[in-house]
Structure formats: structure tokens, C-alpha cells
Design a protein around this motif. Structure first.
Motif, PDB file in Angstrom:
ATOM      1  N   ALA A  13       0.832  -1.211   0.000  1.00 36.20           N
ATOM      2  CA  ALA A  13       0.000   0.000   0.000  1.00 36.20           C
ATOM      3  C   ALA A  13       0.865   1.260   0.000  1.00 36.20           C
ATOM      4  O   ALA A  13       0.390   2.338   0.305  1.00 36.20           O
ATOM      5  N   PHE A  18       1.319   2.203  -5.307  1.00 34.98           N
ATOM      6  CA  PHE A  18      -0.126   2.359  -5.473  1.00 34.98           C
ATOM      7  C   PHE A  18      -0.426   3.307  -6.643  1.00 34.98           C
ATOM      8  O   PHE A  18      -1.374   3.081  -7.395  1.00 34.98           O
ATOM      9  N   VAL A  22      -2.910   2.700  -9.813  1.00 36.18           N
ATOM     10  CA  VAL A  22      -3.992   3.610 -10.222  1.00 36.18           C
ATOM     11  C   VAL A  22      -3.845   3.940 -11.705  1.00 36.18           C
ATOM     12  O   VAL A  22      -4.810   3.871 -12.470  1.00 36.18           O
ATOM     13  N   ALA A  47     -15.180   5.576  -9.410  1.00 35.76           N
ATOM     14  CA  ALA A  47     -13.800   5.108  -9.650  1.00 35.76           C
ATOM     15  C   ALA A  47     -12.881   5.516  -8.485  1.00 35.76           C
ATOM     16  O   ALA A  47     -12.047   4.727  -8.037  1.00 35.76           O
ATOM     17  N   GLN A  48     -13.051   6.732  -7.984  1.00 36.00           N
ATOM     18  CA  GLN A  48     -12.217   7.170  -6.848  1.00 36.00           C
ATOM     19  C   GLN A  48     -12.465   6.299  -5.624  1.00 36.00           C
ATOM     20  O   GLN A  48     -11.529   5.863  -4.953  1.00 36.00           O
ATOM     21  N   GLU A  49     -13.742   6.042  -5.351  1.00 36.62           N
ATOM     22  CA  GLU A  49     -14.067   5.208  -4.177  1.00 36.62           C
ATOM     23  C   GLU A  49     -13.504   3.803  -4.332  1.00 36.62           C
ATOM     24  O   GLU A  49     -13.024   3.204  -3.368  1.00 36.62           O
ATOM     25  N   PHE A  51     -10.775   2.930  -5.953  1.00 37.43           N
ATOM     26  CA  PHE A  51      -9.325   2.939  -5.716  1.00 37.43           C
ATOM     27  C   PHE A  51      -9.000   3.168  -4.233  1.00 37.43           C
ATOM     28  O   PHE A  51      -8.032   2.611  -3.726  1.00 37.43           O
ATOM     29  N   LEU A  52      -9.823   3.954  -3.546  1.00 34.33           N
ATOM     30  CA  LEU A  52      -9.585   4.135  -2.097  1.00 34.33           C
ATOM     31  C   LEU A  52      -9.803   2.809  -1.371  1.00 34.33           C
ATOM     32  O   LEU A  52      -9.056   2.442  -0.468  1.00 34.33           O
ATOM     33  N   HIS A  55      -6.855   0.606  -1.938  1.00 37.53           N
ATOM     34  CA  HIS A  55      -5.716   0.958  -1.081  1.00 37.53           C
ATOM     35  C   HIS A  55      -5.866   0.341   0.310  1.00 37.53           C
ATOM     36  O   HIS A  55      -4.889  -0.115   0.894  1.00 37.53           O
ATOM     37  N   ARG A  56      -7.093   0.289   0.796  1.00 39.56           N
ATOM     38  CA  ARG A  56      -7.311  -0.283   2.125  1.00 39.56           C
ATOM     39  C   ARG A  56      -7.139  -1.797   2.136  1.00 39.56           C
ATOM     40  O   ARG A  56      -6.749  -2.375   3.137  1.00 39.56           O
TER      41      ARG A  56
ATOM     42  N   PHE B  21      -7.178  12.646 -12.767  1.00 42.47           N
ATOM     43  CA  PHE B  21      -7.917  11.672 -11.950  1.00 42.47           C
ATOM     44  C   PHE B  21      -6.989  10.953 -10.961  1.00 42.47           C
ATOM     45  O   PHE B  21      -7.269  10.907  -9.753  1.00 42.47           O
ATOM     46  N   ALA B  22      -5.880  10.424 -11.467  1.00 43.82           N
ATOM     47  CA  ALA B  22      -4.954   9.663 -10.594  1.00 43.82           C
ATOM     48  C   ALA B  22      -4.432  10.553  -9.468  1.00 43.82           C
ATOM     49  O   ALA B  22      -4.339  10.112  -8.315  1.00 43.82           O
ATOM     50  N   VAL B  25      -7.016  10.860  -6.775  1.00 40.85           N
ATOM     51  CA  VAL B  25      -7.094   9.637  -5.965  1.00 40.85           C
ATOM     52  C   VAL B  25      -5.940   9.604  -4.968  1.00 40.85           C
ATOM     53  O   VAL B  25      -6.133   9.360  -3.772  1.00 40.85           O
ATOM     54  N   LEU B  26      -4.722   9.895  -5.467  1.00 40.83           N
ATOM     55  CA  LEU B  26      -3.537   9.824  -4.595  1.00 40.83           C
ATOM     56  C   LEU B  26      -3.595  10.885  -3.494  1.00 40.83           C
ATOM     57  O   LEU B  26      -3.164  10.639  -2.367  1.00 40.83           O
ATOM     58  N   ARG B  28      -6.317  11.942  -2.101  1.00 44.82           N
ATOM     59  CA  ARG B  28      -7.252  11.443  -1.082  1.00 44.82           C
ATOM     60  C   ARG B  28      -6.612  10.354  -0.224  1.00 44.82           C
ATOM     61  O   ARG B  28      -6.857  10.278   0.974  1.00 44.82           O
ATOM     62  N   VAL B  29      -5.779   9.525  -0.864  1.00 45.72           N
ATOM     63  CA  VAL B  29      -5.079   8.475  -0.105  1.00 45.72           C
ATOM     64  C   VAL B  29      -4.130   9.123   0.908  1.00 45.72           C
ATOM     65  O   VAL B  29      -4.088   8.724   2.078  1.00 45.72           O
ATOM     66  N   ARG B  32      -5.941  10.542   3.831  1.00 45.97           N
ATOM     67  CA  ARG B  32      -6.335   9.501   4.788  1.00 45.97           C
ATOM     68  C   ARG B  32      -5.164   9.059   5.633  1.00 45.97           C
ATOM     69  O   ARG B  32      -5.313   8.759   6.804  1.00 45.97           O
ATOM     70  N   LYS B  33      -3.963   9.016   4.981  1.00 48.43           N
ATOM     71  CA  LYS B  33      -2.780   8.564   5.720  1.00 48.43           C
ATOM     72  C   LYS B  33      -2.437   9.531   6.840  1.00 48.43           C
ATOM     73  O   LYS B  33      -1.898   9.134   7.859  1.00 48.43           O
TER      74      LYS B  33
END
Lengths: 176, 109
Positions: A13, A18, A22, A47-49, A51-52, A55-56, B21-22, B25-26, B28-29, B32-33
Motif C-alpha cells: 500500500a 499504489f 492507479v 472510480a475514486q471510491e 481505488f480508495l 488501497h485499504r 484523476f490519478a 485519488v492519490l 485522497r489516499v 487519509r494517511k
């Protein structure tokens, strides 16, 4: 059609690995959602959800092959849930025209086909998307969606009949 | 493959996701981290430990409550015994007083 893959190392992760994942699968995931919803903003949200969630759960996935199957499965289920939550059953004339232009072939025909697909019931529609976008065999679709192979085959058969009816004369021009 | 299937394949070509887009996403990851310290609260191991600690606390509270009840019962029994002893003593004193009064009256006559 296989995933537009790049070499993926161990299933970690960590952010750089990652990011590779993506970039490798974003077209596949986004396109499944887009062809299902016919809405780019909604497709990006899904799509975002996805990929999130990937990641989990990444550490529990064993290989790249598992990742692709996992992504198809999770995207499909999220699309169906999204359609259910909107109680979506749009008549053909309320489905918006596609924003992006199809890359090849007759753009008008492609737009008509996309709109006709978008009007199919959600559970049947996702089968059509996986079959004709991802080129999955009925057995693979059955595994992804947790259905029996015969169910997938009959849904495909039924959906082609519906699409033939919906496209009516337009398709006649093509099939002649 | 018939013409309809051919048209379906053409219409369902993969689409490019929206620009950036990527990166979104990154981002948001990463976001969260940053809240990862809070994530341990959601871990199953933490939840089991919390459940175990709560169970221990409940057992300890139960034992303490039982001990208190037993102490209280012993206190009540001791109090009842003392009251009985006092009643007996009072009875005896009353008797003794009556005897003294009787003797005093006899002497006066």
C-alpha cells in the motif's frame, strides 16, 4: 481486452507502488463506471471510491491477476448499488448524450448504442459492459458478479434482444 | 460476431478518465494517511483489546459489588445481635430495679 497494465511489483500500500496501480487500471475502472452510468462525474466518484477501497485492501490481494478481478467486481457492485440508490430506470429519451466522442467508427451509431445500453436494467447492463468493454467471457463475468454461467448467458441473450428492439431501424441499417 | 455485437464493442471502447484523476485519488489516499493515528481505533485488534478491558472492568466491578453486599450483610447481622443484647440487658436491669424497689418498700413498712 486485457488491462492496460504496467509492471506491478509486490502488492503493497506504499504510495509510489499504489500510484502505478492507479495509473494502470484507471481507464478500466473509470470506463466500466462510465459505460454503466453514462455520466462522467458519477463515474469519477465511483472510480475514486473503488481505488480508495483498493488501497485499504491491497495487502490481502495476492497478485496482479487478483487485482484486476477484484477491481472489476468492486466497480460492478458499486455501479449497481449506485443505480439502486438513485432508483434509476431512465427512459431512453432522458439519458444524456455522451460528453466524450467515441474514438473510432460511426459516432452517431456509437452514441445511440451507448444510450440504449444505459437504458438496460442495472444487473443486465453491467453484464453487457463487462462483456463488450472488457471482453470477459461469460464464465469470467459469472465469477466477477457471483452469478451462474447460464444466468450470465441468458442475460446477455436477453440484453441483445432488448438492444435490437431499442435500436430498431437504426440497427437494421447496420445489419443489412 | 454479429453486427450488433460489433457496434457494442466499438461503442464501449475504454474512455480516458478526466484529467488529473490519478492525482486526485492519490491526494485522497495521502489525506487519509495523515489521519492514520486515528486508524488504530478501527483495527480489530484494538477493538478486541477494548472489549477485553471492558469485560475485566465489569468482572472487577461485580466482585467489588458482591464484597460490599457481604460486608453490609455482616454489619446488619452484628447490629441485630447488639440490639438483641441491649434488649436482654434492659430487661434484666428492669427486673433488678423492680426487686430493689420491692426491698425498699418492705423496709419502710
Amino acid at each position: 481486452m486485457m488491462a492496460d497494465t504496467t509492471a506491478i511489483g509486490t502488492m503493497t500500500a506504499d504510495l509510489p507502488e499504489f500510484a502505478d496501480l492507479v495509473r494502470a487500471y484507471q481507464r478500466m475502472v473509470f470506463s466500466i463506471a462510465y459505460h454503466f452510468l453514462h455520466d462522467r462525474a458519477g463515474a469519477e466518484d465511483i472510480a475514486q471510491e473503488v481505488f480508495l477501497q483498493l488501497h485499504r485492501t491491497l495487502s490481502s490481494l495476492k497478485s496482479e491477476a487478483h487485482i484486476r478481478a477484484w477491481l472489476c467486481k468492486v466497480t460492478s457492485h458499486r455501479c449497481i448499488d449506485y443505480a439502486r440508490s438513485r432508483k434509476e430506470d431512465l427512459p431512453l429519451d432522458r439519458i444524456p448524450e455522451p460528453v466524450s466522442k467515441p474514438s473510432s467508427g460511426d459516432p452517431l451509431m456509437a452514441a445511440l448504442v451507448q444510450r440504449a445500453v444505459a437504458s438496460l436494467p442495472p444487473k443486465v447492463r453491467i453484464v453487457v459492459v463487462l462483456r463488450y468493454q472488457e471482453d470477459l467471457e461469460p464464465a469470467e463475468i459469472a465469477r466477477v458478479l457471483g452469478l451462474r454461467v447460464n444466468t450470465v448467458k441468458s442475460q446477455l441473450h436477453r440484453s441483445l434482444d432488448i438492444l435490437r428492439q431499442k435500436l430498431g431501424g437504426t440497427l437494421g441499417d447496420v445489419e443489412s | 460476431m454479429n453486427r450488433l455485437e460489433n457496434e457494442l464493442r466499438k461503442a464501449m471502447k475504454r474512455e480516458e478518465p478526466p484529467e488529473g484523476f490519478a492525482d486526485r485519488v492519490l491526494a485522497r489516499v495521502s489525506e487519509r494517511k495523515q489521519f492514520a493515528p486515528m486508524n488504530f481505533l478501527m483495527r480489530p485488534s484494538f477493538r478486541w483489546a477494548l472489549a477485553g478491558a471492558l469485560c475485566l472492568l465489569l468482572v472487577a466491578a461485580g466482585v467489588e459489588y458482591r464484597k460490599d453486599k457481604q460486608e453490609q450483610a455482616r454489619g446488619e447481622a452484628a447490629k441485630a445481635q447488639l440490639m438483641l443484647a441491649l434488649r436482654i440487658t434492659a430487661g434484666k436491669l428492669q427486673l433488678a430495679q423492680e426487686k430493689v424497689q420491692q426491698i425498699g418498700a418492705l423496709q419502710r413498712y
